[in-house]
Motif scaffolding. Sequence first.
Motif, PDB file in Angstrom:
ATOM      1  N   LEU B 143      -0.716   0.833   6.670  1.00 13.13           N
ATOM      2  CA  LEU B 143       0.599   1.045   6.062  1.00 13.13           C
ATOM      3  C   LEU B 143       1.698   0.425   6.921  1.00 13.13           C
ATOM      4  O   LEU B 143       2.677  -0.123   6.397  1.00 13.13           O
ATOM      5  N   ASP B 144       1.541   0.481   8.248  1.00 10.02           N
ATOM      6  CA  ASP B 144       2.492  -0.209   9.123  1.00 10.02           C
ATOM      7  C   ASP B 144       2.439  -1.711   8.888  1.00 10.02           C
ATOM      8  O   ASP B 144       3.457  -2.389   8.796  1.00 10.02           O
ATOM      9  N   LEU B 145       1.212  -2.217   8.802  1.00 10.28           N
ATOM     10  CA  LEU B 145       0.992  -3.660   8.696  1.00 10.28           C
ATOM     11  C   LEU B 145       1.696  -4.260   7.475  1.00 10.28           C
ATOM     12  O   LEU B 145       2.274  -5.346   7.547  1.00 10.28           O
ATOM     13  N   VAL B 146       1.667  -3.551   6.354  1.00 12.09           N
ATOM     14  CA  VAL B 146       2.280  -4.102   5.139  1.00 12.09           C
ATOM     15  C   VAL B 146       3.749  -3.682   4.996  1.00 12.09           C
ATOM     16  O   VAL B 146       4.378  -3.972   3.985  1.00 12.09           O
ATOM     17  N   GLY B 147       4.275  -2.994   6.004  1.00 10.87           N
ATOM     18  CA  GLY B 147       5.698  -2.698   5.985  1.00 10.87           C
ATOM     19  C   GLY B 147       6.085  -1.465   5.183  1.00 10.87           C
ATOM     20  O   GLY B 147       7.252  -1.272   4.874  1.00 10.87           O
ATOM     21  N   VAL B 148       5.108  -0.629   4.842  1.00 13.44           N
ATOM     22  CA  VAL B 148       5.442   0.628   4.167  1.00 13.44           C
ATOM     23  C   VAL B 148       5.780   1.692   5.215  1.00 13.44           C
ATOM     24  O   VAL B 148       6.703   2.480   5.054  1.00 13.44           O
ATOM     25  N   GLY B 149       5.054   1.662   6.308  1.00 15.75           N
ATOM     26  CA  GLY B 149       5.307   2.617   7.380  1.00 15.75           C
ATOM     27  C   GLY B 149       4.365   3.794   7.320  1.00 15.75           C
ATOM     28  O   GLY B 149       4.085   4.317   6.244  1.00 15.75           O
ATOM     29  N   ARG B 150       3.872   4.216   8.503  1.00 17.10           N
ATOM     30  CA  ARG B 150       2.862   5.264   8.543  1.00 17.10           C
ATOM     31  C   ARG B 150       3.389   6.622   8.104  1.00 17.10           C
ATOM     32  O   ARG B 150       2.616   7.495   7.717  1.00 17.10           O
ATOM     33  N   ASP B 151       4.703   6.790   8.118  1.00 12.39           N
ATOM     34  CA  ASP B 151       5.245   8.090   7.707  1.00 12.39           C
ATOM     35  C   ASP B 151       5.073   8.331   6.202  1.00 12.39           C
ATOM     36  O   ASP B 151       5.326   9.429   5.717  1.00 12.39           O
ATOM     37  N   ARG B 152       4.644   7.297   5.460  1.00 18.62           N
ATOM     38  CA  ARG B 152       4.394   7.486   4.029  1.00 18.62           C
ATOM     39  C   ARG B 152       2.931   7.825   3.733  1.00 18.62           C
ATOM     40  O   ARG B 152       2.536   7.871   2.571  1.00 18.62           O
ATOM     41  N   TYR B 153       2.158   8.041   4.778  1.00 20.95           N
ATOM     42  CA  TYR B 153       0.725   8.276   4.595  1.00 20.95           C
ATOM     43  C   TYR B 153       0.458   9.448   3.666  1.00 20.95           C
ATOM     44  O   TYR B 153      -0.476   9.439   2.871  1.00 20.95           O
ATOM     45  N   ARG B 154       1.315  10.454   3.744  1.00 23.14           N
ATOM     46  CA  ARG B 154       1.079  11.643   2.916  1.00 23.14           C
ATOM     47  C   ARG B 154       1.916  11.648   1.624  1.00 23.14           C
ATOM     48  O   ARG B 154       1.992  12.649   0.930  1.00 23.14           O
ATOM     49  N   SER B 155       2.540  10.521   1.293  1.00 24.60           N
ATOM     50  CA  SER B 155       3.340  10.443   0.063  1.00 24.60           C
ATOM     51  C   SER B 155       2.451  10.288  -1.159  1.00 24.60           C
ATOM     52  O   SER B 155       1.349   9.735  -1.082  1.00 24.60           O
ATOM     53  N   TYR B 156       2.994  10.747  -2.287  1.00 28.45           N
ATOM     54  CA  TYR B 156       2.363  10.467  -3.567  1.00 28.45           C
ATOM     55  C   TYR B 156       2.957   9.160  -4.115  1.00 28.45           C
ATOM     56  O   TYR B 156       4.090   8.816  -3.787  1.00 28.45           O
ATOM     57  N   PRO B 157       2.205   8.453  -4.976  1.00 33.76           N
ATOM     58  CA  PRO B 157       2.712   7.172  -5.493  1.00 33.76           C
ATOM     59  C   PRO B 157       4.117   7.251  -6.105  1.00 33.76           C
ATOM     60  O   PRO B 157       4.924   6.364  -5.894  1.00 33.76           O
ATOM     61  N   HIS B 158       4.406   8.337  -6.842  1.00 35.37           N
ATOM     62  CA  HIS B 158       5.715   8.374  -7.506  1.00 35.37           C
ATOM     63  C   HIS B 158       6.868   8.504  -6.518  1.00 35.37           C
ATOM     64  O   HIS B 158       8.023   8.338  -6.880  1.00 35.37           O
ATOM     65  N   GLU B 159       6.543   8.837  -5.265  1.00 33.17           N
ATOM     66  CA  GLU B 159       7.607   8.950  -4.259  1.00 33.17           C
ATOM     67  C   GLU B 159       7.940   7.599  -3.632  1.00 33.17           C
ATOM     68  O   GLU B 159       8.806   7.501  -2.774  1.00 33.17           O
TER      69      GLU B 159
END
Lengths: 269, 284
Positions: B143-159
């Motif tokens: 997630l870091d690598l593609v620029g989303v960020g690891r803090d989104r690991y527990r997000s749901y897609p709609h978020e």
Amino acid sequence: MTTLDFRHVTKQYKVRGAGDMLALDDVSFTLTSGQTIALVGQSGSGKSTIAKILTQLERETSGEVLLDGEPIPRRGKGLRAYRQRVRMVFQDPFASLNPYHTIRHHLERPLRLDKVVPGDQVEDEVRSLLKRVRLEPDAVVDRRPHELSGGQRQRVAIARALASRPELLIADEPVSMLDVSIRLGVLNLLADLQRESNLGVLYITHDLATARHFSDEIMVLHHGVVVERGPADDVILNPQHDYTRALRDASPDPDKHFADPAGPATPRS
Amino acid sequence: MTTDTLLTVADFSVVYDVEPPVEAVSHVSLELRRGEILGLAGESGCGKTTLAYGIQRLLKPPAVITSGSAVFHDESGEDVDINSLTIDEMRAFRWNKVSMVFQGAMNSLNPVARVGDQLDDVFTTHRPSLKKAERTDEGKRLLDLVGVGRDRYRSYPHELSGGMRQRVMIAMAMALKPQLMIMDEPTTALDVLVQREILIQISQLREQLGFSVIFITHDLPLLLEISDRIAVMKDGKIVELAPAATIYRQAEHEYTRRLLGSFPSLTGDRGDFIRGGQHEEGDQ
């Protein structure tokens, strides 16, 4: 000469749990017959909100919308008369035509409802509308939408919008759902019709290249604010606002890409 | 960039066995080089998606591969004839060696599962030896690598926004470090600013990790900018295959030129645009 005035229009949507969302913030512009304005901006910038207010599918929170100096009617016959003069072409020709009805039905309805021509001339008018959008009447008039290609369907949708002889046309991404090789054909058709009937056209798009070539003026919308407007070539070739520049630089432009003596912009090993 | 070949497609044909049969891909041959971005351009119905699915054996009946082969030249030196793999071999091959970002990928995440759990699934299936903590680490790193960020690991897609969901799909496609990623219209639903960010990201990741990309889209101007070579497809055939600059400057095939002419230039002349009335294009 028809003039549509958008004056200091603001639109707030209520979002549950998140308070108010300001979709349009003090937007003003004037669209007159014979003129084409492109409205560009990324997703969520407020482009479609403007279209919805112009067609009164949504009501503005504050500000005024005036047609020839008169506030636009909110209901009843007045609103219908307004919608006869200001018509909309939608993005998706697969969704905007009724699958149960023939092409003839789609074109007859506005002709009869708006009493554009006497009843005995409706059939002739249907055929002449189809010819105007470069469709062969005999080949399509008895067909249903699923029997036509996307490009043909969008031509029918344009013919339907023209049936009531509007003065202004709102075209919300009219070609983005079409195959690339027929997009220019449909846009060129719109341009021809615009000249023939001296229509005023608001062309809503995120494609800067067609916005530049299709319209006289470009308005750039960012977070509900018009950040830049001006003659189409000026806005694209010499943008003043950072956001316009960002949009332009993000759009694929092979001419610039291959003209750059330093080679391709993306690093190559 | 090394010039050795990663994938050899020879005389590949796919027929949709309906009445009458439709030859969607017709005797296509092409070579994909290691580390190359190959653009596959063409309009709806030209067979570009069918070709991409076909070489990974993702087609369902009534589609039938009627001729040809797709041979994958693994970095280990082994040649894999994809058509001759058994079901188990195929299952191990997919995603490990070749992964795919599907059309409309941003809507293909499971809406009721967390993004992290969906990444975790990839590892549980293909890397069963990894421990839970290792899988989580790897998922967050992606997630870091593609620029989303690891803090989104527990997000749901709609978020997540559309662009972020698309990046999650790219992360998922990269999870097993495949040698080839096939991307089918990966940025079509996104606006130009987000599209540009993702394209830059794909280019950078390709530089870092050295995978090859087959990039499928109808957007020829975009392909011209990002591809090393471009194959133009029409009616199931590749009508022209050449370096991007050649396609741009001296396209040989009339259809390629017509396709190029369909895109008005952003900063150049008007081209085909607004010549009033004389436009009778091939609607069908």
